[in-house]
Design an enzyme around this catalytic site. Sequence first.
Site, PDB file in Angstrom:
ATOM      1  N   THR A   1      -9.552   8.306   9.280  1.00 53.85           N
ATOM      2  CA  THR A   1      -8.798   7.262   8.672  1.00 53.85           C
ATOM      3  C   THR A   1      -8.576   6.039   9.474  1.00 53.85           C
ATOM      4  O   THR A   1      -7.686   5.181   9.195  1.00 53.85           O
ATOM      5  CB  THR A   1      -7.500   7.577   7.987  1.00 53.85           C
ATOM      6  OG1 THR A   1      -6.504   8.224   9.159  1.00 53.85           O
ATOM      7  CG2 THR A   1      -7.742   8.690   6.928  1.00 53.85           C
TER       8      THR A   1
ATOM      9  N   LYS B   1       0.933  -1.183   0.006  1.00 57.93           N
ATOM     10  CA  LYS B   1      -0.035   0.003   0.014  1.00 57.93           C
ATOM     11  C   LYS B   1       0.824   1.350   0.047  1.00 57.93           C
ATOM     12  O   LYS B   1       1.895   1.367   0.845  1.00 57.93           O
ATOM     13  CB  LYS B   1      -0.945  -0.066   1.130  1.00 57.93           C
ATOM     14  CG  LYS B   1      -1.805  -1.322   1.266  1.00 57.93           C
ATOM     15  CD  LYS B   1      -2.782  -1.342   2.382  1.00 57.93           C
ATOM     16  CE  LYS B   1      -1.932  -1.648   3.625  1.00 57.93           C
ATOM     17  NZ  LYS B   1      -2.765  -1.827   4.771  1.00 57.93           N
TER      18      LYS B   1
ATOM     19  N   GLY C   1      -8.570   2.597  11.250  1.00 54.70           N
ATOM     20  CA  GLY C   1      -9.149   1.248  10.697  1.00 54.70           C
ATOM     21  C   GLY C   1      -9.012   1.057   9.092  1.00 54.70           C
ATOM     22  O   GLY C   1      -9.723   0.150   8.741  1.00 54.70           O
ATOM     23  N   THR C   2      -8.488   1.949   8.298  1.00 53.22           N
ATOM     24  CA  THR C   2      -8.413   1.749   6.777  1.00 53.22           C
ATOM     25  C   THR C   2      -7.564   0.591   6.481  1.00 53.22           C
ATOM     26  O   THR C   2      -8.084  -0.373   5.339  1.00 53.22           O
ATOM     27  CB  THR C   2      -7.720   2.718   6.398  1.00 53.22           C
ATOM     28  OG1 THR C   2      -6.487   3.087   6.694  1.00 53.22           O
ATOM     29  CG2 THR C   2      -8.340   4.090   6.076  1.00 53.22           C
ATOM     30  N   GLY C   3      -6.585   0.234   7.250  1.00 51.76           N
ATOM     31  CA  GLY C   3      -5.844  -1.105   6.867  1.00 51.76           C
ATOM     32  C   GLY C   3      -6.611  -2.487   7.300  1.00 51.76           C
ATOM     33  O   GLY C   3      -6.933  -3.453   6.345  1.00 51.76           O
ATOM     34  N   CYS C   4      -7.299  -2.333   8.374  1.00 53.08           N
ATOM     35  CA  CYS C   4      -8.459  -3.466   8.891  1.00 53.08           C
ATOM     36  C   CYS C   4      -9.383  -3.616   7.585  1.00 53.08           C
ATOM     37  O   CYS C   4      -9.779  -4.679   7.430  1.00 53.08           O
ATOM     38  CB  CYS C   4      -8.800  -3.166  10.149  1.00 53.08           C
ATOM     39  SG  CYS C   4      -7.803  -3.096  11.221  1.00 53.08           S
TER      40      CYS C   4
END
Length: 267
Positions: free
Chosen positions: A209, A177, A211-214
């Site tokens: 933003t 990412k 929790g974007t990765g989760c």
Amino acid sequence: MSAVPKVLSIAGTDPSGGAGIQADLKTFSALGAYGMTVVTALVAQTTTGVTGIHEVPAAFVAQQLDTLLTDVPADAVKIGMLGNAALIKAVAAALDTYRPAYVVLDPVMVAKSGDRLLPADAVAALRETLLPRVDLITPNLPEAADLLGEEPAGSLAEMHGQAQRLRALGARQVLLKGGHLDGETCVDVLATPEGTIELAAPRVHTKNTHGTGCTLSSAIAALRPRHDDWAGAVRAAKTYLTEALRAADSLHVGSGHGPVHHFHAIW
């Protein structure tokens, strides 16, 4: 596979509902998958940060996995926070036993502050034990650098190289990412056995933003059983996350970095 995919999240909690298993369940539901969870850590956190972590013993994580998967096989699995080497090895053993069709690993290793979240032996276990057992990993630039023992990529060309080197460590597919790079377009690099492609999305200007990765990794896991390949699932998941970010400011949750709007298409 059933008409409604059954998707398992193996991760820690977030009482604020923006990250961890709470975000994973919301993502699964928003995308038409039946969500299940195995808890690896109880985390005291909200939109302003983490104040404490209580790790679940590895033996009890293994018991959760055995109890669930002997009754309800998972069509796909998303793995998030694994705080120590024993937890990593317990999850790896379960993958060997139950062999789910699709496994996505979000390597939660580096906090937004830049602090490392895993001790050295856990990083080694993640690299050597878990990476060869999963289908896709979704590191950001600091996490990829930590796995490789390198400096974070500073350009798209360097991202391509690091994605391929992560594949050489054993990961079958890598979604690196690129949100940490500057620019109005966020470009991720997807490395597969067939080659490397760039996936671009407009940068959404919002402070919300959390929790974007989760959310992205969970969306990929929820969507992969209904797509022909990883590239299709990743593209659809990125579209979902972009819209969740665009709608995030409407939620007004917390005083820090609020969550994305998982149910933007429903509410």
